[in-house]
Design a protein around this motif. Structure first.
Motif, PDB file in Angstrom:
ATOM      1  N   GLU A  75     -13.255   9.945  -6.175  1.00 19.41           N
ATOM      2  CA  GLU A  75     -12.815   8.565  -6.033  1.00 19.41           C
ATOM      3  C   GLU A  75     -11.310   8.579  -6.242  1.00 19.41           C
ATOM      4  O   GLU A  75     -10.830   9.148  -7.228  1.00 19.41           O
ATOM      5  CB  GLU A  75     -13.462   7.662  -7.085  1.00 19.41           C
ATOM      6  CG  GLU A  75     -14.962   7.562  -6.980  1.00 19.41           C
ATOM      7  CD  GLU A  75     -15.586   6.784  -8.128  1.00 19.41           C
ATOM      8  OE1 GLU A  75     -14.853   6.312  -9.022  1.00 19.41           O
ATOM      9  OE2 GLU A  75     -16.820   6.666  -8.140  1.00 19.41           O
ATOM     10  N   ALA A  76     -10.550   7.970  -5.334  1.00 19.49           N
ATOM     11  CA  ALA A  76      -9.093   8.010  -5.449  1.00 19.49           C
ATOM     12  C   ALA A  76      -8.483   6.687  -5.013  1.00 19.49           C
ATOM     13  O   ALA A  76      -9.024   5.995  -4.151  1.00 19.49           O
ATOM     14  CB  ALA A  76      -8.526   9.142  -4.597  1.00 19.49           C
ATOM     15  N   ARG A  77      -7.343   6.373  -5.617  1.00 16.52           N
ATOM     16  CA  ARG A  77      -6.562   5.197  -5.245  1.00 16.52           C
ATOM     17  C   ARG A  77      -5.095   5.613  -5.195  1.00 16.52           C
ATOM     18  O   ARG A  77      -4.565   6.165  -6.159  1.00 16.52           O
ATOM     19  CB  ARG A  77      -6.746   4.075  -6.263  1.00 16.52           C
ATOM     20  CG  ARG A  77      -5.859   2.866  -5.987  1.00 16.52           C
ATOM     21  CD  ARG A  77      -5.992   1.834  -7.110  1.00 16.52           C
ATOM     22  NE  ARG A  77      -4.996   0.808  -7.012  1.00 16.52           N
ATOM     23  CZ  ARG A  77      -5.115  -0.307  -6.294  1.00 16.52           C
ATOM     24  NH1 ARG A  77      -6.218  -0.515  -5.601  1.00 16.52           N
ATOM     25  NH2 ARG A  77      -4.155  -1.197  -6.274  1.00 16.52           N
ATOM     26  N   TYR A  78      -4.478   5.375  -4.059  1.00 18.28           N
ATOM     27  CA  TYR A  78      -3.058   5.621  -3.874  1.00 18.28           C
ATOM     28  C   TYR A  78      -2.370   4.289  -3.653  1.00 18.28           C
ATOM     29  O   TYR A  78      -2.890   3.424  -2.948  1.00 18.28           O
ATOM     30  CB  TYR A  78      -2.793   6.495  -2.643  1.00 18.28           C
ATOM     31  CG  TYR A  78      -3.272   7.904  -2.773  1.00 18.28           C
ATOM     32  CD1 TYR A  78      -2.406   8.895  -3.219  1.00 18.28           C
ATOM     33  CD2 TYR A  78      -4.574   8.254  -2.452  1.00 18.28           C
ATOM     34  CE1 TYR A  78      -2.837  10.203  -3.335  1.00 18.28           C
ATOM     35  CE2 TYR A  78      -5.019   9.552  -2.565  1.00 18.28           C
ATOM     36  CZ  TYR A  78      -4.145  10.528  -3.007  1.00 18.28           C
ATOM     37  OH  TYR A  78      -4.582  11.810  -3.131  1.00 18.28           O
ATOM     38  N   SER A  79      -1.200   4.127  -4.240  1.00 18.18           N
ATOM     39  CA  SER A  79      -0.404   2.918  -4.061  1.00 18.18           C
ATOM     40  C   SER A  79       1.027   3.334  -3.735  1.00 18.18           C
ATOM     41  O   SER A  79       1.668   4.037  -4.515  1.00 18.18           O
ATOM     42  CB  SER A  79      -0.448   2.080  -5.342  1.00 18.18           C
ATOM     43  OG  SER A  79       0.299   0.912  -5.190  1.00 18.18           O
ATOM     44  N   PHE A  80       1.506   2.907  -2.561  1.00 23.77           N
ATOM     45  CA  PHE A  80       2.840   3.265  -2.080  1.00 23.77           C
ATOM     46  C   PHE A  80       3.702   2.007  -2.020  1.00 23.77           C
ATOM     47  O   PHE A  80       3.402   1.091  -1.242  1.00 23.77           O
ATOM     48  CB  PHE A  80       2.762   3.872  -0.671  1.00 23.77           C
ATOM     49  CG  PHE A  80       1.913   5.104  -0.580  1.00 23.77           C
ATOM     50  CD1 PHE A  80       2.472   6.357  -0.736  1.00 23.77           C
ATOM     51  CD2 PHE A  80       0.551   5.005  -0.335  1.00 23.77           C
ATOM     52  CE1 PHE A  80       1.692   7.503  -0.644  1.00 23.77           C
ATOM     53  CE2 PHE A  80      -0.241   6.143  -0.237  1.00 23.77           C
ATOM     54  CZ  PHE A  80       0.329   7.389  -0.403  1.00 23.77           C
ATOM     55  N   PRO A  81       4.772   1.916  -2.805  1.00 28.77           N
ATOM     56  CA  PRO A  81       5.634   0.738  -2.709  1.00 28.77           C
ATOM     57  C   PRO A  81       6.375   0.737  -1.375  1.00 28.77           C
ATOM     58  O   PRO A  81       6.896   1.761  -0.939  1.00 28.77           O
ATOM     59  CB  PRO A  81       6.596   0.894  -3.886  1.00 28.77           C
ATOM     60  CG  PRO A  81       6.579   2.343  -4.220  1.00 28.77           C
ATOM     61  CD  PRO A  81       5.246   2.873  -3.796  1.00 28.77           C
ATOM     62  N   LEU A  82       6.397  -0.419  -0.732  1.00 30.78           N
ATOM     63  CA  LEU A  82       7.062  -0.539   0.564  1.00 30.78           C
ATOM     64  C   LEU A  82       8.514  -0.991   0.426  1.00 30.78           C
ATOM     65  O   LEU A  82       9.246  -1.004   1.404  1.00 30.78           O
ATOM     66  CB  LEU A  82       6.294  -1.526   1.455  1.00 30.78           C
ATOM     67  CG  LEU A  82       4.856  -1.133   1.765  1.00 30.78           C
ATOM     68  CD1 LEU A  82       4.159  -2.241   2.542  1.00 30.78           C
ATOM     69  CD2 LEU A  82       4.806   0.178   2.530  1.00 30.78           C
ATOM     70  N   SER A  83       8.928  -1.353  -0.783  1.00 31.57           N
ATOM     71  CA  SER A  83      10.269  -1.897  -0.985  1.00 31.57           C
ATOM     72  C   SER A  83      11.293  -0.839  -1.409  1.00 31.57           C
ATOM     73  O   SER A  83      12.318  -1.164  -1.964  1.00 31.57           O
ATOM     74  CB  SER A  83      10.210  -3.007  -2.038  1.00 31.57           C
ATOM     75  OG  SER A  83       9.703  -2.481  -3.253  1.00 31.57           O
ATOM     76  N   THR A  84      11.000   0.433  -1.145  1.00 29.55           N
ATOM     77  CA  THR A  84      11.926   1.498  -1.515  1.00 29.55           C
ATOM     78  C   THR A  84      11.982   2.549  -0.415  1.00 29.55           C
ATOM     79  O   THR A  84      11.035   2.700   0.356  1.00 29.55           O
ATOM     80  CB  THR A  84      11.507   2.163  -2.848  1.00 29.55           C
ATOM     81  OG1 THR A  84      12.473   3.167  -3.189  1.00 29.55           O
ATOM     82  CG2 THR A  84      10.132   2.795  -2.749  1.00 29.55           C
TER      83      THR A  84
END
Length: 120
Positions: A75-84
């Motif tokens: 089970e995995a969760r990735y979060s990529f900020p789009l403001s950088t």
């Protein structure tokens, strides 16, 4: 040929029953090591190519489950900020019911290490 305008943002993308294989030939190795993900199920949200939208604190988020090396549950969760413009992301996950010797397909060719037994 006329193509309709594409939206600047997509609500979500779903992947059901996907397959991912990654191979790598380590330096001085004779054979490639391999990592396999089967039965990949993912939901991806926050896809957007509008730079004005990305200036606020928005994220592209990937939530996935898969069978890792055809054995363990992932089970995995990735979060990529789009403001950088930096290559940063947050990754969290769990893996369980994985016989460690199933990692030999990557460990032996790339690190010349073998696992006899054990479970995560």
């Amino acid at each position: 040929m006329f193509l309709p305008a594409l939206p600047n943002a997509i609500d979500s993308v779903k992947v059901n029953g996907g397959f991912i294989a990654y191979e790598e030939l380590a330096e001085d190795a004779k054979y490639k090591g391999k990592v396999i993900f089967t039965n990949v199920n993912s939901v991806i949200t926050g896809l957007c190519n509008d730079t004005l939208f990305n200036k606020s604190e928005k994220y592209l988020v990937v939530n996935s489950t898969a069978d890792f090396m055809n054995k363990g549950k992932l089970e995995a969760r990735y979060s990529f900020p789009l403001s950088t413009n930096k290559t940063v992301f947050d990754c969290r996950g769990k893996i369980f019911k994985l016989p460690l010797n199933s990692l030999n397909i990557i460990m032996e060719p790339s690190a010349n290490v073998s696992i006899k037994e054990g479970t995560v």
